[in-house]
Design an enzyme around this catalytic site. Structure first.
Site, PDB file in Angstrom:
ATOM      1  N   LYS A 266       0.800  -1.220   0.000  1.00 44.52           N
ATOM      2  CA  LYS A 266       0.000   0.000   0.000  1.00 44.52           C
ATOM      3  C   LYS A 266       0.834   1.272   0.000  1.00 44.52           C
ATOM      4  O   LYS A 266       0.337   2.340  -0.351  1.00 44.52           O
ATOM      5  CB  LYS A 266      -0.943   0.002   1.196  1.00 44.52           C
ATOM      6  CG  LYS A 266      -2.036  -1.026   1.076  1.00 44.52           C
ATOM      7  CD  LYS A 266      -2.884  -0.692  -0.128  1.00 44.52           C
ATOM      8  CE  LYS A 266      -4.110  -1.553  -0.175  1.00 44.52           C
ATOM      9  NZ  LYS A 266      -5.005  -1.118  -1.244  1.00 44.52           N
TER      10      LYS A 266
HETATM   11  C1  PLP Z   1      -0.880  -6.621   2.341  1.00 48.95           C
HETATM   12  C2  PLP Z   1      -1.815  -6.324   1.205  1.00 48.95           C
HETATM   13  N1  PLP Z   1      -1.570  -6.937   0.019  1.00 48.95           N
HETATM   14  C3  PLP Z   1      -2.380  -6.715  -1.034  1.00 48.95           C
HETATM   15  C4  PLP Z   1      -3.489  -5.876  -0.933  1.00 48.95           C
HETATM   16  C5  PLP Z   1      -4.352  -5.691  -2.145  1.00 48.95           C
HETATM   17  O1  PLP Z   1      -4.004  -4.512  -2.806  1.00 48.95           O
HETATM   18  P1  PLP Z   1      -5.027  -3.760  -3.762  1.00 48.95           P
HETATM   19  O2  PLP Z   1      -5.866  -2.869  -2.889  1.00 48.95           O
HETATM   20  O3  PLP Z   1      -4.162  -2.989  -4.707  1.00 48.95           O
HETATM   21  O4  PLP Z   1      -5.889  -4.771  -4.448  1.00 48.95           O
HETATM   22  C6  PLP Z   1      -3.754  -5.228   0.268  1.00 48.95           C
HETATM   23  C7  PLP Z   1      -4.882  -4.329   0.413  1.00 48.95           C
HETATM   24  O5  PLP Z   1      -6.010  -4.677   0.462  1.00 48.95           O
HETATM   25  C8  PLP Z   1      -2.905  -5.463   1.374  1.00 48.95           C
HETATM   26  O6  PLP Z   1      -3.126  -4.851   2.552  1.00 48.95           O
END
Ligand code: PLP
Length: 201
Positions: free
Chosen positions: A52
């Site tokens: 993030k």
């Molecule tokens: C550790 C982590 N990995 C991946 C994601 C997914 O990212 P995105 O919001 O870009 O789909 C998130 C957020 O939801 C997250 O906190």
């Protein structure tokens, strides 16, 4: 990267975002009889501890450039955790105020981590529909309306979330692999990482 007398430093902690190494998994594919080579990007190495950081710093830097986030201004966001940590760190690093809304199912540790960065945290009920005025989504929008000059990130609808991964994550993985990969797998929260990097590929 800057230089003083052969010593190298970053201008601020946010500059440590991204350029996470690609690491080969050696034992796990063998254990499960997988013939493919599998590589992971340990995104927890980003400064606030998750992927993030990429979209938070991209969106906020762009908001500053566009004059939508002014010096000393307030950033508002609804978050269930990692986005909050990324935004709170950015706010602390650059002297912005941060206000978060967070559902009450989140742990005290997550809430206290945001407060430790100096953020204001509003805990909202989880068991209400997203459209309810009490939900953490709607409360964030209300706090934004009530806070003059504040910038609301709105990660679920902000197209700069996808653009961040199109411009940063996608090219980074392409450079590391020379484009020589068949499948890209990512977690989905907002869908920003998968959509942005996926579109780039
Ligand atoms: C550790 C982590 N990995 C991946 C994601 C997914 O990212 P995105 O919001 O870009 O789909 C998130 C957020 O939801 C997250 O906190």
């Amino acid at each position: 990267m800057n230089e003083i007398k052969n010593k190298y430093y970053l201008d601020n902690i946010i500059e440590a975002t991204g350029n996470i190494p690609l690491v080969k998994l050696n034992r796990m594919p063998k254990k499960y009889g997988v013939k493919a080579s599998i590589f992971v990007k340990p995104e927890f190495l980003n400064p606030s501890g998750s992927v993030k950081d990429r979209m938070a710093s991209y969106i906020l830097k762009k908001a500053i450039q566009k004059g939508e986030l002014k010096p000393g201004g307030t950033i508002v966001e609804g978050t269930s955790g990692n986005t909050g940590a990324a935004v709170a760190m950015f706010a602390a690093a650059f002297g912005f105020k941060a206000i978060f809304t967070i559902p009450d199912k989140m742990s005290d540790e997550k809430i206290n981590a945001l407060k430790a960065f100096g953020a204001e945290v509003h805990v909202c009920p989880t068991a209400v529909p997203a459209e309810s005025p009490d939900s953490y989504y709607e409360t964030a929008k209300r706090l934004h309306r009530e806070t003059p000059g504040s910038y609301y990130i709105g990660q679920y609808f902000n197209l700069d979330n996808i653009e961040a991964h199109y411009n940063l994550t996608g090219p980074e993985i392409w450079k590391e692999t020379g484009g020589d990969f068949d499948v890209f797998i990512g977690g989905i929260g907002t869908g920003g990482a998968v959509s942005g990097a996926g579109r780039y590929f």
